[in-house]
Motif scaffolding. Sequence first.
Motif, PDB file in Angstrom:
ATOM      1  N   HIS A 269      24.596   8.934   0.157  1.00 32.76           N
ATOM      2  CA  HIS A 269      24.172   9.373   1.482  1.00 32.76           C
ATOM      3  C   HIS A 269      23.402  10.682   1.411  1.00 32.76           C
ATOM      4  O   HIS A 269      23.158  11.310   2.423  1.00 32.76           O
ATOM      5  N   GLY A 270      23.104  11.087   0.199  1.00 30.96           N
ATOM      6  CA  GLY A 270      22.351  12.325   0.062  1.00 30.96           C
ATOM      7  C   GLY A 270      23.194  13.571   0.217  1.00 30.96           C
ATOM      8  O   GLY A 270      22.686  14.646   0.517  1.00 30.96           O
TER       9      GLY A 270
ATOM     10  N   ASN B 216       4.286   8.407   0.022  1.00 30.69           N
ATOM     11  CA  ASN B 216       4.372   9.375  -1.068  1.00 30.69           C
ATOM     12  C   ASN B 216       4.792  10.722  -0.501  1.00 30.69           C
ATOM     13  O   ASN B 216       4.250  11.171   0.505  1.00 30.69           O
ATOM     14  N   GLY B 217       5.755  11.331  -1.176  1.00 31.61           N
ATOM     15  CA  GLY B 217       6.207  12.651  -0.735  1.00 31.61           C
ATOM     16  C   GLY B 217       7.340  12.592   0.261  1.00 31.61           C
ATOM     17  O   GLY B 217       7.803  13.629   0.735  1.00 31.61           O
ATOM     18  N   HIS B 218       7.791  11.414   0.597  1.00 36.53           N
ATOM     19  CA  HIS B 218       8.958  11.315   1.488  1.00 36.53           C
ATOM     20  C   HIS B 218      10.204  11.716   0.701  1.00 36.53           C
ATOM     21  O   HIS B 218      10.394  11.288  -0.437  1.00 36.53           O
ATOM     22  N   PRO B 219      11.056  12.564   1.265  1.00 34.06           N
ATOM     23  CA  PRO B 219      12.181  13.105   0.485  1.00 34.06           C
ATOM     24  C   PRO B 219      13.232  12.054   0.115  1.00 34.06           C
ATOM     25  O   PRO B 219      13.939  12.228  -0.872  1.00 34.06           O
TER      26      PRO B 219
ATOM     27  N   PRO C  42       0.807  -1.233   0.000  1.00 38.26           N
ATOM     28  CA  PRO C  42       0.000   0.000   0.000  1.00 38.26           C
ATOM     29  C   PRO C  42       0.836   1.277   0.000  1.00 38.26           C
ATOM     30  O   PRO C  42       2.043   1.251   0.251  1.00 38.26           O
ATOM     31  N   HIS C  43       0.152   2.361  -0.301  1.00 43.02           N
ATOM     32  CA  HIS C  43       0.784   3.681  -0.299  1.00 43.02           C
ATOM     33  C   HIS C  43       0.134   4.546   0.767  1.00 43.02           C
ATOM     34  O   HIS C  43      -1.014   4.341   1.113  1.00 43.02           O
ATOM     35  N   MET C  44       0.887   5.511   1.222  1.00 46.98           N
ATOM     36  CA  MET C  44       0.363   6.428   2.235  1.00 46.98           C
ATOM     37  C   MET C  44       1.093   7.748   2.051  1.00 46.98           C
ATOM     38  O   MET C  44       2.260   7.753   1.647  1.00 46.98           O
ATOM     39  N   ALA C  45       0.414   8.831   2.373  1.00 42.82           N
ATOM     40  CA  ALA C  45       1.074  10.135   2.243  1.00 42.82           C
ATOM     41  C   ALA C  45       2.057  10.319   3.402  1.00 42.82           C
ATOM     42  O   ALA C  45       1.767   9.938   4.537  1.00 42.82           O
ATOM     43  N   SER C  46       3.208  10.897   3.094  1.00 46.77           N
ATOM     44  CA  SER C  46       4.224  11.098   4.112  1.00 46.77           C
ATOM     45  C   SER C  46       3.841  12.233   5.056  1.00 46.77           C
ATOM     46  O   SER C  46       3.159  13.174   4.666  1.00 46.77           O
ATOM     47  N   VAL C  47       4.246  12.114   6.318  1.00 43.11           N
ATOM     48  CA  VAL C  47       3.995  13.223   7.245  1.00 43.11           C
ATOM     49  C   VAL C  47       5.301  13.928   7.610  1.00 43.11           C
ATOM     50  O   VAL C  47       5.385  14.633   8.613  1.00 43.11           O
ATOM     51  N   THR C  48       6.347  13.740   6.788  1.00 40.86           N
ATOM     52  CA  THR C  48       7.624  14.409   7.089  1.00 40.86           C
ATOM     53  C   THR C  48       7.470  15.920   7.078  1.00 40.86           C
ATOM     54  O   THR C  48       8.243  16.625   7.715  1.00 40.86           O
ATOM     55  N   GLY C  49       6.442  16.413   6.330  1.00 41.88           N
ATOM     56  CA  GLY C  49       6.231  17.853   6.313  1.00 41.88           C
ATOM     57  C   GLY C  49       5.708  18.368   7.650  1.00 41.88           C
ATOM     58  O   GLY C  49       5.847  19.552   7.971  1.00 41.88           O
TER      59      GLY C  49
ATOM     60  N   THR D 184      10.900  14.500  12.047  1.00 42.88           N
ATOM     61  CA  THR D 184      11.392  13.282  12.655  1.00 42.88           C
ATOM     62  C   THR D 184      10.714  12.031  12.090  1.00 42.88           C
ATOM     63  O   THR D 184      11.181  10.908  12.291  1.00 42.88           O
ATOM     64  N   ALA D 185       9.610  12.224  11.334  1.00 45.77           N
ATOM     65  CA  ALA D 185       8.956  11.077  10.707  1.00 45.77           C
ATOM     66  C   ALA D 185       9.837  10.468   9.628  1.00 45.77           C
ATOM     67  O   ALA D 185       9.605   9.341   9.191  1.00 45.77           O
ATOM     68  N   ASP D 186      10.839  11.226   9.205  1.00 45.24           N
ATOM     69  CA  ASP D 186      11.751  10.772   8.155  1.00 45.24           C
ATOM     70  C   ASP D 186      12.240   9.345   8.403  1.00 45.24           C
ATOM     71  O   ASP D 186      11.987   8.431   7.619  1.00 45.24           O
ATOM     72  N   TRP D 187      12.921   9.155   9.511  1.00 45.66           N
ATOM     73  CA  TRP D 187      13.486   7.827   9.786  1.00 45.66           C
ATOM     74  C   TRP D 187      12.400   6.808  10.063  1.00 45.66           C
ATOM     75  O   TRP D 187      12.515   5.653   9.688  1.00 45.66           O
TER      76      TRP D 187
END
Lengths: 585, 318
Positions: free
Chosen positions: A190-191, A136-139, A108-115, A119-122
């Motif tokens: 490593h970005g 979706n939308g995770h950097p 499944p897909h879900m919208a990212s809450v990193t915005g 800290t949701a990133d990791w």
Amino acid sequence: MALMDQPDITLNALRDRFGDAVGQRQTTADGIPTVWCAAEQTPEILRFLKNDAAHAFRTLYDLTAIDERRRIHRATQPASDFSLVYHLLSCERNADMRIKVPLTGDHPHMASVTGIWPTADWYEREVWDMFGITFNGHPDLRRILMPSYWQGHPLRKEHPARATEMGRYELPVEQQIREEEALRFKPENHGLTPRQDGTESMFLNLGPQHPGTHGVFRIALQLDGEEIVNAMPEIGFHHRAAEKMGERQTWHTYIPYTDRVEYLGGVMNNLPYVMAVEKLAGIQVPDRVKVIRIMLAELFRIGSHLVWYGTFFQDLGGLSPVFYMFNDREHFYQIITAITGGRMHPSWFRIGGVAQDLPKGWDTLVRAFLDYMRPRLKEYEQIILRNRIFKMRTIGIGRLTLDEALEKGVTGPNLRACGIDWDLRKKRPYSGYDQFDFDIPTAVGGDCYDRTLVRVEEIRQSLRIVEQCLTQMPAGPYKADHPLTTPPLKHRTLQDIETLITHFLGVTWGPVIPAGEACASVEGTKGNNSYYLISDGNIHAYRVRIRTPSFPHLQIVPHLCRGLMLPDLLAILGNIDYVMSDVDR
Amino acid sequence: MIETIVRPLLIIAAAMGTALTTAAGLIWLERRLLAVWQDRLGPNRVGPFGLLQVVADMIKIFFKEDWIPPFADRPVFVIAPALLVVSVLMSYAVVPFAPGIVVADLNVGLLFFLAMVSLGVYGLALGGWSSNNKYALLGAIRATAQMLSYEVFMGLAVMGVVILSGSFNLQQIVRAQEGMWFCIPQFAGLVIFLIAGFAESHRLPFDLPEAESELIAGFHTEYSGIKFGLFFVGEYMGITLISMMTVILFFGGWMGPLLPPVVWFALKTFVLICVFILMRASLARPRYDQLMHFAWKVLLPLALLNVMVTGAIVLAFD
């Protein structure tokens, strides 16, 4: 009590605002308000909960998922293949909230809450890595715990857990080359990007084998001279699949694994686990058990802080204190060995009690340790805290404001050094902490020196708690009289058949814990440590989620060290007190 | 014949022997002393009091594979450790162990010592640079900056002594201390000289070029076997040398009652070496920029002031 009404107020506000997107409320054994929300509106709901003043859940305490496809006892919950769990925390209001999101489909897909929470990133990377849920939308949605060449997503139910469930292991040459190539240091992986202004910067690979990283931790650095332009941590080298193992070990045999999650904390790790199981099983433990648990947990807090104290000063170049503190730790281990028979990983707490009663003469040992430790702390104050070079290296370094700390999920001494007295032992007294007299040390600056002061004072407060345990140890049994206590009490097994059967099953299969969900949190050595257990009415957990403090702490390292110099990075790493086993689990 | 050839040869052999055996002995001494101060035992298994540990270490280091990383700049990589050791050993030539016992009684002995100490930085810088390793490079950069800066104050710190004694000859400097050791009138000079000495021998708290917890092993990260051994020995010879020079310049060299001059010289040097080790046991490491700030903002004005005040006083009283 205002706190009790709060969940309803929050729920009503959510229903008013988001209508049908906010679904039913789920009852859990831990009493944390849990509500199911529709996937599409969830980011908006979370944003509202975070920013709306009345709710102000400023901390994303945990984000994880559950593979629901093989779960039997969930008829009352919305149908889903996977469920996402957002655990929110408000330190100011001392409130929790759990938002669950049903997802269907195999990947499944879900919208990212990193915005909303950086800290949701990791956390989202971890969920993707472990469950294959795309955000979706995770950097930068890469694997985080597993190596980049890993096939499959380990916490999915179809992923094998044992070697015997897999084919024979082979490592063809091409695969070996591919795996070695994946480990090669390439800054872009490593970005890290070269500077745009035409100047060159140096990329430095620090770790996973480096004397200053305290374990297998890698951080890719972009340097300008010795100044850190950017830093990208990489974790996962210490990953031992502790959560997956929880799905195949019985409730009882999983206890030793918890010790190893934060290897300096010893029985401190057992505590949230057994407390969560006891919540599920409905076991009330006797007072003596509570006090014994507190005493050992506090002793381990002292032990852990001593290791941190010494190694931190060693990171700054001071060679001697680490030896003094390891000697002190030996005194503390004498107590632990006498009581539990083990040292670093005693695995001594049990579901419904502790393994044995305290041995004869334990009190003299503890008394001797208290008398020994206090003057030592004064001495360390002289040689470390008042040392000019130490102050030069720590004051103003790695400064974290209270707002940042709350937003980034920082807990424990690192948070208290920012000026809030968030300590679960006071705020949500578990295991009888409300019976003890102790203070919560805080500081305001949030830099390396303040964090040091807070931890040093915590050692003193822990000594105070241990002393109270010593003088006020209640008499009574060391295990609860409950059928699910493991191993069960034996005294009536040969008298009535019911007890005999329970005992037999509990010892051969392991106890069957009633279906349900419970989360138990403790103020661990490094911060808030939670075990979120889901039972499907079986002899083992359906899902074990371990929320560790070091995970978010390590995530803020780039934020803390940008613009500082290389030695400052090592000072910060030594100072925020993490262990890699606690990060990777 | 005896006076012109045998005697100098004997002195040279003695000086070399002293330098190398002290360096080896110091490895043991440091480990045992650190152990005492750190509540532990240290090496105590091989031979009496663990003394033969040094021999065991030497055997190990001599027989270890002499590996040169394929990415290193080979000739420079090989020369660098030798350069360090040679420059330190050369300084021993001007050290007066006792009246008349000196390899080369140069008129500019002090300047020769300063010059050789300056050369030592090449060993570190080239070693770090030729290793072709980023950690080694960072260590080498730190070494260069640190040693070049602290050299300046080392030179300035001893100028007070030169003014008081009126000579660059080390024997004459010692003789000039017959009435009073220079550590009293030149106390500021002594402190600056010692700090600069710590920095020059890159020992804790000034071990930034190595900085284990930051740079792994700094400039000698890629070195192993006897080449690493040379850096190691060079460091200990450096400590001995700085201690000897401090004794000569500030603590009256070989002078002292009853005991023979050489014994006095050795005793004083030994005490200073212990101070070096004690420092290592007790202090943390400042940051690179803090070290440089300290050098240029604190030590430089202090050293200059010291020279000016000493000069003014000497002028006024002559």
